[in-house]
Design a protein around this motif. Structure first.
Motif, PDB file in Angstrom:
ATOM      1  N   ALA A  18       6.678  -3.028  -5.090  1.00  0.00           N
ATOM      2  CA  ALA A  18       7.143  -3.490  -6.399  1.00  0.00           C
ATOM      3  C   ALA A  18       7.964  -2.410  -7.109  1.00  0.00           C
ATOM      4  O   ALA A  18       8.817  -2.718  -7.951  1.00  0.00           O
ATOM      5  N   ALA A  19       7.707  -1.154  -6.745  1.00  0.00           N
ATOM      6  CA  ALA A  19       8.432  -0.030  -7.360  1.00  0.00           C
ATOM      7  C   ALA A  19       9.637   0.385  -6.526  1.00  0.00           C
ATOM      8  O   ALA A  19      10.291   1.396  -6.827  1.00  0.00           O
ATOM      9  N   GLY A  20       9.917  -0.379  -5.463  1.00  0.00           N
ATOM     10  CA  GLY A  20      11.051  -0.058  -4.601  1.00  0.00           C
ATOM     11  C   GLY A  20      10.766   1.059  -3.620  1.00  0.00           C
ATOM     12  O   GLY A  20      11.695   1.697  -3.108  1.00  0.00           O
ATOM     13  N   LEU A  21       9.483   1.287  -3.328  1.00  0.00           N
ATOM     14  CA  LEU A  21       9.089   2.356  -2.420  1.00  0.00           C
ATOM     15  C   LEU A  21       8.299   1.808  -1.234  1.00  0.00           C
ATOM     16  O   LEU A  21       7.892   0.649  -1.225  1.00  0.00           O
ATOM     17  N   THR A  22       8.078   2.657  -0.242  1.00  0.00           N
ATOM     18  CA  THR A  22       7.253   2.312   0.909  1.00  0.00           C
ATOM     19  C   THR A  22       6.266   3.447   1.146  1.00  0.00           C
ATOM     20  O   THR A  22       6.345   4.507   0.515  1.00  0.00           O
ATOM     21  N   LEU A  23       5.352   3.228   2.084  1.00  0.00           N
ATOM     22  CA  LEU A  23       4.381   4.278   2.411  1.00  0.00           C
ATOM     23  C   LEU A  23       5.070   5.567   2.867  1.00  0.00           C
ATOM     24  O   LEU A  23       4.558   6.667   2.656  1.00  0.00           O
ATOM     25  N   SER A  24       6.218   5.419   3.498  1.00  0.00           N
ATOM     26  CA  SER A  24       6.921   6.610   3.992  1.00  0.00           C
ATOM     27  C   SER A  24       7.508   7.451   2.863  1.00  0.00           C
ATOM     28  O   SER A  24       7.911   8.598   3.078  1.00  0.00           O
ATOM     29  N   ASP A  25       7.543   6.889   1.654  1.00  0.00           N
ATOM     30  CA  ASP A  25       8.084   7.625   0.506  1.00  0.00           C
ATOM     31  C   ASP A  25       7.037   8.484  -0.188  1.00  0.00           C
ATOM     32  O   ASP A  25       7.358   9.256  -1.094  1.00  0.00           O
ATOM     33  N   VAL A  26       5.779   8.316   0.215  1.00  0.00           N
ATOM     34  CA  VAL A  26       4.698   9.084  -0.420  1.00  0.00           C
ATOM     35  C   VAL A  26       3.879   9.799   0.655  1.00  0.00           C
ATOM     36  O   VAL A  26       4.025   9.524   1.849  1.00  0.00           O
ATOM     37  N   LYS A  27       3.032  10.687   0.219  1.00  0.00           N
ATOM     38  CA  LYS A  27       2.147  11.408   1.138  1.00  0.00           C
ATOM     39  C   LYS A  27       0.767  10.784   1.047  1.00  0.00           C
ATOM     40  O   LYS A  27       0.009  11.057   0.116  1.00  0.00           O
ATOM     41  N   VAL A  28       0.460   9.914   1.995  1.00  0.00           N
ATOM     42  CA  VAL A  28      -0.808   9.197   1.961  1.00  0.00           C
ATOM     43  C   VAL A  28      -1.921  10.057   2.548  1.00  0.00           C
ATOM     44  O   VAL A  28      -1.790  10.601   3.645  1.00  0.00           O
ATOM     45  N   LYS A  29      -3.001  10.180   1.790  1.00  0.00           N
ATOM     46  CA  LYS A  29      -4.175  10.916   2.253  1.00  0.00           C
ATOM     47  C   LYS A  29      -5.295   9.900   2.458  1.00  0.00           C
ATOM     48  O   LYS A  29      -5.806   9.341   1.483  1.00  0.00           O
ATOM     49  N   TYR A  30      -5.641   9.626   3.709  1.00  0.00           N
ATOM     50  CA  TYR A  30      -6.672   8.630   3.982  1.00  0.00           C
ATOM     51  C   TYR A  30      -8.048   9.251   3.777  1.00  0.00           C
ATOM     52  O   TYR A  30      -8.516  10.052   4.591  1.00  0.00           O
ATOM     53  N   LEU A  31      -8.673   8.880   2.671  1.00  0.00           N
ATOM     54  CA  LEU A  31      -9.982   9.428   2.317  1.00  0.00           C
ATOM     55  C   LEU A  31     -10.906   8.313   1.848  1.00  0.00           C
ATOM     56  O   LEU A  31     -10.487   7.415   1.122  1.00  0.00           O
ATOM     57  N   GLN A  32     -12.168   8.381   2.270  1.00  0.00           N
ATOM     58  CA  GLN A  32     -13.164   7.457   1.757  1.00  0.00           C
ATOM     59  C   GLN A  32     -13.447   7.831   0.298  1.00  0.00           C
ATOM     60  O   GLN A  32     -13.183   8.959  -0.120  1.00  0.00           O
TER      61      GLN A  32
END
Length: 344
Positions: free
Chosen positions: A162-176
């Motif tokens: 919705a903001a014109g971004l994708t997961l590749s545009d951010v640094k995703v940290k997979y954490l519980q």
């Protein structure tokens, strides 16, 4: 119920089947037996989470006059619960909107038999109170904590889109959640995508604020998922029908008695009462029982296709194959607007 409802330090998401199915991890050995209600020769094995179905049914007085037995088993999250459904160790249990998608992708033998629709104000991307971020568009290049394969994971994807971004545009940290909370409060991540009661916990503790919510972006659905073997047994199917009716009445009770439910929920989970009440007002009290219908299937199919495209699900899922509509009765469409909470 949509997530694991236990104290923050222990909370884990009702994730995709654990999603993965823990995220695919987990196993039904995480199950603990918590007792039996009712009487009779038939036993319905129900999977639950702390502060979940058993607690709300008991608080609403809906565990009285059972002519069958309910054997409760408690799980730490949705994943191992759905694994138990697949293994026929559990006849029915409650999970959020994403676990069944991953279970379907894993080829599990499950059927979504009931649903509830609530608002998504508690589904949020949180930022620290002093963060300079004021809009989702500013998340580009930022680090975001999220539980992989969880409903929050999908909400993050939708919010970025919705903001014109994708997961590749951010640094995703997979954490519980427990680890994500620690990372968030210590400043090791710029944002955290999560659900209630975590959202309410952070807000009540004044540790952060909402950058954006999933309202209008995610479907706000929660499910009751049953084992096909139980549905194929006429006596168990009748018990499931009765059980679902009791859950629907209990949900109505929550709307009419939010403070009473918050007290029970807080005591059962260890959540502070203020956090429980805020979560009930923001999320839980809004839920209404809805039909398992074509719009619901289409919405879940979108989630499945999204995760498949990201290669988080190994194969194409036809979600219609994992539903059973026999218990719809006269329930409203799944697109029916959730309740609007009003101060009593």
């Amino acid at each position: 119920m949509r997530r694991s409802l236990v104290p923050a330090a222990l909370l884990v998401p009702l994730v995709p089947l654990t999603l993965l199915l823990s995220a695919c991890g987990g196993n039904s050995a995480a199950e603990t037996s918590t007792g039996t209600d009712g009487k009779g020769s038939l036993t319905l094995n129900v999977g639950d989470q702390k502060g979940g179905s058993e607690a709300v049914l008991r608080a609403a007085g809906e565990l009285k006059n059972l002519d069958y037995r309910i054997k409760w088993s408690t799980f730490t999250s949705g994943p191992p619960l759905l694994e138990a459904v697949n293994a026929k160790a559990v006849d029915i249990g409650a999970v959020g909107n994403t676990p069944p998608v991953f279970a379907a992708g894993a080829g599990s033998k499950i059927k979504v038999v009931a649903a509830s629709h609530g608002n998504s104000q508690g589904e949020a991307i949180l930022v620290p109170k002093d963060s300079k971020l004021t809009s989702p568009e500013q998340l580009k290049g930022k680090s975001i904590a999220v539980a992989q394969g969880s409903s929050a994971h999908f909400q993050l994807i939708a919010s970025l889109k919705a903001a014109g971004l994708t997961l590749s545009d951010v640094k995703v940290k997979y954490l519980q959640p427990a680890d994500a909370l620690a990372a968030f409060t210590s400043g090791k991540v710029d944002a955290w995508t999560v659900w209630d009661p975590y959202t309410s916990q952070v807000l009540q503790a004044k540790q952060g604020r909402i950058l954006t919510t999933g309202q209008g972006l995610v479907n706000g659905l929660n499910f009751q998922v049953a084992a096909p073997s139980a549905l194929g047994d006429s006596k168990k199917a009748a018990a499931i029908k009765d059980y679902l009716a009791r859950l629907r009445r209990a949900q109505d009770w929550v709307y009419d008695h939010p403070a009473a439910w918050a007290k029970v929920w807080a005591k059962d989970t260890g959540l502070p009462y203020a956090v429980a009440l805020a979560s009930v007002k923001r999320t839980n009290a809004s839920r209404i029982s809805v039909a398992v219908d074509k719009p619901l299937i289409a919405s879940e199919q979108q989630i499945a296709d999204t995760f498949t495209s990201l290669k988080l699900i190994p194969r194409k899922v036809d979600f219609a194959e994992f539903v059973d509509t026999r218990f719809n009765g006269s329930l409203p469409a799944s697109t029916t607007a959730p309740r609007v909470y009003k101060e009593k």
